[in-house]
Design a protein around this motif. Structure first.
Motif, PDB file in Angstrom:
ATOM      1  N   PRO A 272       0.805  -1.216   0.000  1.00 30.27           N
ATOM      2  CA  PRO A 272       0.000   0.000   0.000  1.00 30.27           C
ATOM      3  C   PRO A 272       0.843   1.273   0.000  1.00 30.27           C
ATOM      4  CG  PRO A 272      -0.845  -1.576   1.585  1.00 30.27           C
ATOM      5  CD  PRO A 272       0.487  -2.089   1.145  1.00 30.27           C
ATOM      6  N   SER A 273       0.410   2.246  -0.782  1.00 35.10           N
ATOM      7  CA  SER A 273       1.020   3.574  -0.733  1.00 35.10           C
ATOM      8  C   SER A 273       0.690   4.213   0.605  1.00 35.10           C
ATOM      9  CB  SER A 273       0.476   4.451  -1.866  1.00 35.10           C
ATOM     10  OG  SER A 273       0.798   3.924  -3.120  1.00 35.10           O
ATOM     11  N   ASP A 274       1.528   5.165   1.025  1.00 34.42           N
ATOM     12  CA  ASP A 274       1.197   5.937   2.209  1.00 34.42           C
ATOM     13  C   ASP A 274       0.829   7.356   1.772  1.00 34.42           C
ATOM     14  OD1 ASP A 274       3.629   7.178   1.680  1.00 34.42           O
ATOM     15  OD2 ASP A 274       4.708   6.166   3.299  1.00 34.42           O
ATOM     16  N   ALA A 275       0.914   8.303   2.684  1.00 37.38           N
ATOM     17  CA  ALA A 275       0.470   9.662   2.383  1.00 37.38           C
ATOM     18  C   ALA A 275       1.248  10.323   1.255  1.00 37.38           C
ATOM     19  CB  ALA A 275       0.553  10.525   3.647  1.00 37.38           C
ATOM     20  N   VAL A 276       2.488   9.896   1.021  1.00 36.41           N
ATOM     21  CA  VAL A 276       3.315  10.530  -0.015  1.00 36.41           C
ATOM     22  C   VAL A 276       3.407   9.699  -1.297  1.00 36.41           C
ATOM     23  CG1 VAL A 276       4.684  11.827   1.651  1.00 36.41           C
ATOM     24  CG2 VAL A 276       5.463   9.554   0.939  1.00 36.41           C
ATOM     25  N   GLY A 277       2.818   8.515  -1.302  1.00 35.06           N
ATOM     26  CA  GLY A 277       2.817   7.710  -2.519  1.00 35.06           C
ATOM     27  C   GLY A 277       3.385   6.320  -2.315  1.00 35.06           C
ATOM     28  N   GLY A 278       3.869   5.724  -3.421  1.00 34.63           N
ATOM     29  CA  GLY A 278       4.389   4.367  -3.374  1.00 34.63           C
ATOM     30  C   GLY A 278       5.901   4.338  -3.281  1.00 34.63           C
ATOM     31  N   TYR A 279       6.505   3.378  -3.971  1.00 34.55           N
ATOM     32  CA  TYR A 279       7.948   3.172  -3.916  1.00 34.55           C
ATOM     33  C   TYR A 279       8.522   3.181  -5.330  1.00 34.55           C
ATOM     34  CZ  TYR A 279       6.755   1.936   0.822  1.00 34.55           C
ATOM     35  OH  TYR A 279       6.272   1.998   2.103  1.00 34.55           O
ATOM     36  N   THR A 280       9.669   3.818  -5.477  1.00 32.28           N
ATOM     37  CA  THR A 280      10.296   3.990  -6.786  1.00 32.28           C
ATOM     38  C   THR A 280      10.765   2.664  -7.364  1.00 32.28           C
ATOM     39  OG1 THR A 280      11.039   6.249  -6.326  1.00 32.28           O
ATOM     40  CG2 THR A 280      12.265   5.005  -7.995  1.00 32.28           C
TER      41      THR A 280
END
Length: 254
Positions: free
Chosen positions: A205-213
């Motif tokens: 799951p993404s968090d408040a700032v987004g996912g993972y690069t």
């Protein structure tokens, strides 16, 4: 300590920044540490489980900030020490990663994640990853092997952080073989040297700032990572260090 010596040897190759830049960086780290600590208290369970990055699952955010507060300059870096995106050349790169004699071939997406690829190329060519461990294995819910921390406990990095997130997947699905950058939960500018290998399709799951690069993928040799996962963790849990120490012996890119 071997890990500390590794980081010191790497940083010795770099030019030191001015005192003013260091002080500025330190002030920023203190601010982010306080903010991250507040978030962690409110959402400890979720952020602990999905926090890939300096700090990892159990690290203290403040101590992590102290360890990365002094950036190191690079010959292809901006004033914060971050390698310039021009290193990625906007193209695909091929390379190999050797884990305890198991060779993994990979491809890097310099066009889709130029900052991440430039960073990985710079660290690899400077020998940063040689002798560094893969310190974290997750075997339930999500399926990843996390590597690239010179301290070996999830708190270390190259002496600088960078962001923002690049090329995060849609629907939070990280497919088998993906190479992605680790970061602290809620901080899209906390990437450094740590990355994770997805050895089985995982929804993270993404968090408040987004996912993972996502900056690349394993093209062959993933069975070696699956074998590490099958052996389990050092304490038998689903999220801990691998049962046997896993070291990166070499990385090459071209």
């Amino acid at each position: 300590m071997k890990s500390n010596s590794k980081l010191e040897n790497y940083q010795a190759k770099q030019d030191l920044l001015s005192n003013r830049a260091v002080r500025s960086k330190k002030d920023n780290r203190v601010f982010f540490a306080v903010a991250a600590g507040a978030v962690a208290l409110a959402f400890a369970g979720q952020l602990a489980y999905f926090s890939f990055g300096p700090g990892g699952q159990e690290a203290d955010v403040a101590s992590t900030a102290d360890q990365v507060e002094t950036p190191a300059a690079d010959q292809d870096a901006d004033p914060t020490g971050v390698p310039d995106i021009s290193l990625a050349e906007g193209r695909a790169w091929n390379g190999s990663l050797n884990l305890d004699g198991q060779e993994l071939s990979f491809e890097l997406a310099g066009d889709l994640a130029p900052q991440a690829v430039a960073n990985f190329i710079s660290l690899s060519k400077n020998g940063f990853y040689e002798g560094v461990s893969c310190h974290r294995l997750v075997t339930s819910g999500i399926y990843v092997l996390q590597c690239g921390d010179p301290s070996g406990d999830g708190t270390g990095g190259p002496g600088y952080n960078w962001g923002p997130i690049e090329n995060a997947p849609e629907a939070d699905l990280y497919t088998e073989g993906v190479l992605a950058m680790a970061r602290r939960g809620g901080d899209d500018s906390s990437m450094g040297s740590q990355f994770f290998i997805v050895y089985q399709d995982s929804t993270i799951p993404s968090d408040a700032v987004g996912g993972y690069t996502v900056f690349g993928s394993i093209t062959s040799g993933l069975d070696g990572v699956k074998a590490i996962a099958e052996a389990g963790t050092i304490d038998g849990s689903s999220d801990a260090s691998p049962l046997d120490e896993v070291l990166i012996s070499s990385v090459s890119v071209e």
